[in-house]
Design an enzyme around this catalytic site. Structure first.
Site, PDB file in Angstrom:
ATOM      1  N   ASP A 159       0.958  -1.045   0.090  1.00 54.10           N
ATOM      2  CA  ASP A 159       0.057   0.107  -0.210  1.00 54.10           C
ATOM      3  C   ASP A 159       0.773   1.156  -0.110  1.00 54.10           C
ATOM      4  O   ASP A 159       0.577   2.144  -0.749  1.00 54.10           O
ATOM      5  CB  ASP A 159      -0.857  -0.123   1.218  1.00 54.10           C
ATOM      6  CG  ASP A 159      -1.704  -1.338   1.149  1.00 54.10           C
ATOM      7  OD1 ASP A 159      -2.412  -1.651   0.240  1.00 54.10           O
ATOM      8  OD2 ASP A 159      -1.550  -1.969   2.374  1.00 54.10           O
ATOM      9  N   HIS A 187      -4.734  -3.620   6.232  1.00 49.92           N
ATOM     10  CA  HIS A 187      -4.587  -3.643   4.618  1.00 49.92           C
ATOM     11  C   HIS A 187      -5.785  -4.189   4.078  1.00 49.92           C
ATOM     12  O   HIS A 187      -6.413  -5.564   4.184  1.00 49.92           O
ATOM     13  CB  HIS A 187      -3.633  -4.933   4.624  1.00 49.92           C
ATOM     14  CG  HIS A 187      -3.330  -5.248   3.246  1.00 49.92           C
ATOM     15  ND1 HIS A 187      -2.908  -4.287   2.266  1.00 49.92           N
ATOM     16  CD2 HIS A 187      -3.641  -6.487   2.705  1.00 49.92           C
ATOM     17  CE1 HIS A 187      -2.733  -4.780   0.948  1.00 49.92           C
ATOM     18  NE2 HIS A 187      -3.267  -6.206   1.223  1.00 49.92           N
TER      19      HIS A 187
END
Ligand code: NAD
Ligand code: LMR
Length: 325
Positions: A159, A187
């Site tokens: 990410d 996440h």
């Protein structure tokens, strides 16, 4: 020649490992003069496929690859390891959320936490990639009571690199010109990629890109990048995930760049009001092989709400597997 270092990789016959193992063996993590032993874990039905990967590893004649252990026994895989990449878990398919994997994958991390507790070196660094990564890391950590919680982290580095890439492209600058991006929380599609502290060539990033782009474009693009990759490839991200795993572990070993930080999902110490113990992605600095949550960043009301939503989601995941902690 230095003595070999043992690295465990679970899910070693899977997609991510098909990139990760070859990069580890080439020296991308520990450098060109550090021999390694790969300790590869798979479920029994996947051992034939893993033997095919072993043939390919051998065919590369990597000078640094001292030995490879192939096993379906977690304790053998984690025996005296310094580094463990917990990749093995089901990936989601199109139309699924990562949290849909929670109960299917939970037992894997309970068993592996216990095996790490029994067999790994006491200063092992364990990086959980298998989804849902935050809660799987919590499961592994809580099932390894003799290891310090700081031995564990979950991967939000993909990410983080996605966020850097989007910002650099928007500003038409090099990746090297971007710093202090961070991704907070889970996440999952709830994650909060934050530009309030980010800099581009030392200039405040939000002043360059504007708030509308940040809110309407950047945040959803980073949040849903995994979903978009699945739509396009028909399978979840693999080479970029392996790259992020190597980058996370490499920063954990070698430290963060001066003035910068990275995003790591780690057991919360209560910073920013996130309940202690939950595995949550924070901006982290690493010094002497230890990660530290970056303290005292200013959090405005917009950010605070997103941090809170992420905490609620991670807490809900934890409640679903609480009986296994
Ligand atoms: P994959 O299905 O290709 O490979 C997973 C492998 O794990 C399979 O070979 C399977 O046999 C093995 N496995 C299953 N149970 C196991 C166990 N108990 N012990 C050891 N091995 C076991 O999946 P993949 O694409 O390599 O993805 C692996 C995981 O990583 C998935 O959960 C995926 O969602 C996740 N992922 C996370 C990120 C992230 O940023 N955190 C990024 C990409 C993928
Ligand atoms: C990703 O972010 O690419 C992975 O977590 C795979 C997924 O399910 O999105």
């Amino acid at each position: 020649m230095k003595s070999p270092v043992d690295i465990a990789v679970t899910g070693a016959a899977g997609q991510i490992s098909y990139s990760l193992l070859f990069r580890l063996a080439a020296g991308d993590l520990l450098g060109p003069d550090q021999p390694i032993v790969l300790r590869l874990l798979e479920i029994t039905p996947a051992l034939d496929a893993l033997n095919g990967v072993l043939m390919e590893l051998n065919d590369c004649a990597y000078p640094l690859l001292h030995d490879v252990v192939v096993t379906d026994d977690p304790k053998t895989a984690f025996d005296h390891v310094d580094y463990a990449f917990l990749v093995g878990a089901k990936p989601r398919k199109q139309g699924m959320l990562r949290s849909d994997l929670l109960l299917q994958n939970a037992e894997i991390f309970q068993v592996q936490g216990k095996a790490l507790n029994a067999a790994a070196n006491r200063n092992v660094k364990v990086l959980v990639t298998g989804n849902p990564a935050n809660t799987n890391a919590l499961l592994a950590q809580r099932n390894a009571p003799d290891l310090a919680p700081s031995c564990f982290a979950a991967m939000s580095m993909l990410d983080h690199t996605r966020a850097i890439s989007q910002l650099a492209a928007k500003c038409a600058v090099s990746i090297r010109d971007v710093s202090n991006v961070c991704v907070w929380g889970n996440h999952s599609c709830m994650q909060y990629p934050d530009l309030h502290h980010a800099k581009v060539k030392g200039i405040d990033a939000l002043s360059l890109v504007g708030r509308d782009w940040f809110v309407d474009d950047f945040i959803p693009t980073v949040q849903h990048r995994g979903t978009e990759v699945i739509k396009a490839r028909g399978a979840s991200s693999a080479a970029s995930a392996a790259n992020a795993a190597i980058k996370h572990m490499s920063v954990w070993i070698n430290g963060t760049d001066d003035g910068d930080w990275v995003s790591m999902a780690v057991p919360s110490d209560g910073s920013y009001g996130i309940a202690e113990g939950l595995v949550y992605s924070f901006p982290c600095r690493v010094v002497d092989g230890q990660y530290h949550i970056v303290e005292s960043l200013e959090i405005n009301a917009f950010s605070r709400e997103r941090l809170r939503q992420n905490e609620a989601e991670v807490r809900e995941e934890m409640l679903a597997i609480q009986h296994m902690l």
